[in-house]
Design an enzyme around this catalytic site. Sequence first.
Site, PDB file in Angstrom:
ATOM      1  N   ASP A 422       5.079  -0.670   0.826  1.00 15.00           N
ATOM      2  CA  ASP A 422       5.781  -0.267   2.037  1.00 15.00           C
ATOM      3  C   ASP A 422       6.765   0.863   1.765  1.00 15.00           C
ATOM      4  O   ASP A 422       7.365   0.945   0.687  1.00 15.00           O
ATOM      5  CB  ASP A 422       6.534  -1.483   2.598  1.00 15.00           C
ATOM      6  CG  ASP A 422       7.275  -1.180   3.874  1.00 15.00           C
ATOM      7  OD1 ASP A 422       6.608  -0.850   4.874  1.00 15.00           O
ATOM      8  OD2 ASP A 422       8.515  -1.253   3.874  1.00 15.00           O
ATOM      9  N   GLU A 475       1.885   3.234   1.904  1.00 13.43           N
ATOM     10  CA  GLU A 475       2.276   3.561   3.268  1.00 13.43           C
ATOM     11  C   GLU A 475       3.266   4.720   3.144  1.00 13.43           C
ATOM     12  O   GLU A 475       4.446   4.518   2.883  1.00 13.43           O
ATOM     13  CB  GLU A 475       2.928   2.363   3.965  1.00 13.43           C
ATOM     14  CG  GLU A 475       3.191   2.623   5.441  1.00 13.43           C
ATOM     15  CD  GLU A 475       4.655   2.571   5.834  1.00 13.43           C
ATOM     16  OE1 GLU A 475       4.970   2.823   7.009  1.00 13.43           O
ATOM     17  OE2 GLU A 475       5.484   2.280   4.962  1.00 13.43           O
TER      18      GLU A 475
END
Length: 770
Positions: A422, A475
């Site tokens: 993330d 990401e």
Amino acid sequence: MDGNLYDLMDWAGIEEIVYSEAANPHEILGPHVTEQGLLIQAFIPTAESVIVRFRGSGKEYPMELADEAGFFAALIPRKTTEAYTLLVTYDNGTSEECLDPYSFSAFYKSEDIKKFESGIHYSIYEKMGAHPMSAGGAEGVYFSVWAPCAMRVSVVGDFNLWDGRRHQMRRLGDSGIFELFIPGLKTGTLYKYEIKHKNGTTQLKSDPYANYCELRPDNASVVWDINQYSWSDQEWMKKRAGSDSKQSPMSIYEVHLGSWFRKEVELDEGGAAIVGSEFYHYREIAEKLAEYVKDMGYTHVELLPIMEHPLDASWGYQVTGYYAPTSRYGTPDDFMYFMDYMHKQGIGVILDWVPAHFPRDSFGLASFDGTCVYEHKDPRQGAHPHWGTLIYNYGRPGVSNFLIANALFWADKYHADGIRMDAVASMLYLDYGKNPGEWIPNIYGGHENLEAVEFLKHLNSIFKGRKDGAVMIAEESTAWPRITADVKSEGLGFDYKWNMGWMNDFTGYMQYDPYFRKHHYGEMTSSMLYAYSEDFILVFSHDEVVHGKGSMLGKMPGETLEEKAANLKAAYGFMIGHPGKKLLFMGQDFAQVSEWNENKSLDWEILKYPLHKQTQDYVKALNHLYKSQPALYQMDYDPDGFEWVECTDSKDSIVCFLRKTKKKEETLLFLCNFDTMHHEKYPVGVPFEGKYKEILNSDDKAFGGQGRVNPRAKTSKKKEADERPDSMEITVAPLSIMVFTCTPEKKKPALSGKKTKKPAYTEKAKAKRK
């Protein structure tokens, strides 16, 4: 007190222990062979008397009270050590016989310490944390923690009245590592570390390496043995290691376990809600989720972070227990069952992971030993001002080792098929989310976080070196180059990158009223200009359906739900055809109307309405089509796997393209109409002479459409269209996508050139022919 005993005792060291300030209590406590005999010392607050009992001979020796705080000593006339127990009588009249924690040697080897100090001890989780084990014939738990600037660290829990004086840990040289083996403790024991800072204050901290934690809002660590589960996914793991994910289908179902399905909250006798009763456990949800995923045709699930976190509303993205699956849904063994079951059902599992930042909760990593251990000291380097979280100091070996080992831990101990990292952009840029004056440039004056870059390269090279088929996914929302390029080629080494640009551009395009899409045609086609710059995953993720953004259905234009659903189906069809692996967040596959809410189940009840059931059936059909057609996945990252047929028809908002493999007969033709116009005989250029059969159309009545489909296979004609010599005419429904298989025309075998002998006919035969 005996004079020899008195003279042997280190009174300054004893004072350190009594005042709980000893960094190396083993120098004083436990057995020590001296010239005068065997000196055994123990510090047991609230004890009235202590007796040493040798386990072999059974001989007993009373210990003398040397300090009223509970310090006892005995000088025993022998020159060797022997296993012993302590018979302790407490001031409340209770008594126990226990082994002495300070009679056990250190467990770390010098090479372990050197590797950790260099940031390359990739299995440090086997040492750090709490580990049930056997030592010297005794069963107990071994504890180890890194707190480099602590004055003293103790293990505390119910077993010692949460008293930091009782189990003070041993510091191993200058490493900052503390350790202690406590015999008699078992799986399920609650514990924390009491850390005494150099200013004399103390703080309770959860174990950064704990394998299990209490259910929120409680936050103690829990002793657990994660090596007892018996795995049965060997076939899956072997197959995964021998396959290439780049040439395999990957349709990912993104899931938040706490809100995919929920139970009714149970109430206690007083009518209060029972904490955690609203959740299905890992074992329960495994079977439900696997059944749904298989039926819908997804190949993988991706779980929003299941690492322990204190706040439900963070969805798991503010982690406090990096080595512990959250106790909301069960034990570590329960989560292993979940992973095992998914694999046996042929479903891969990707885990969201958050190495970009961590929360400030007082029991967590923040200011762990009274100093900035995991974060930078300067808030311009160590804090996200808008997120309220802290940034890891990736340049510190102990920190990078903690994180690298953690990613490997989930792959090794829980058989994760992938790690989705993330917020990579926030790691790469020193000024991410910051205003001028809130960040510090790197040594070259730039805004790139050079330490984070090195950390990512280090992690990905080690992760890929395992060669077991598990993948790393970034990401990353900026244009940072070469995210998925090999580390040896100056890349970061990820296997895949989320295509955030496509998600933003294409979602923006779909939100326009169809009448105006002709003016924004480039926002739909532009993704192919950079489609091969990285190895992308196309995503409609949870980020698109939170914080007031509404559901995917709600984003679509239209005065009725039917019009919105037609737009949504067209979008999903274009996504399946576009190069790249796929990801869709839960609930969007049946056109959930409301925005996602982590506090309740998905709106499964709306499936009783045809529109939502038909949309679900359509997504199912797309997934099964995707898995059955090699052209949709084998050459995702090869430009030869895609070819535009029509990408200039902005006035009709129509695009047409081919997906291909190296086999001509596996070619697929896609046509997508993003306008409300219906075309009866739309000319389409085709790649070669042959037959073209429609195998999916979003306007099919089965999917809630009007049935304006192409039911019969079409044979191409020698008529130019789209600058191609062969073409066909098809029906194109408004707001629809259609997919055709392409079968090349079989060529008739050429004549050999030899004259063939005419058959001899009888006169009667000739007369018949006439």
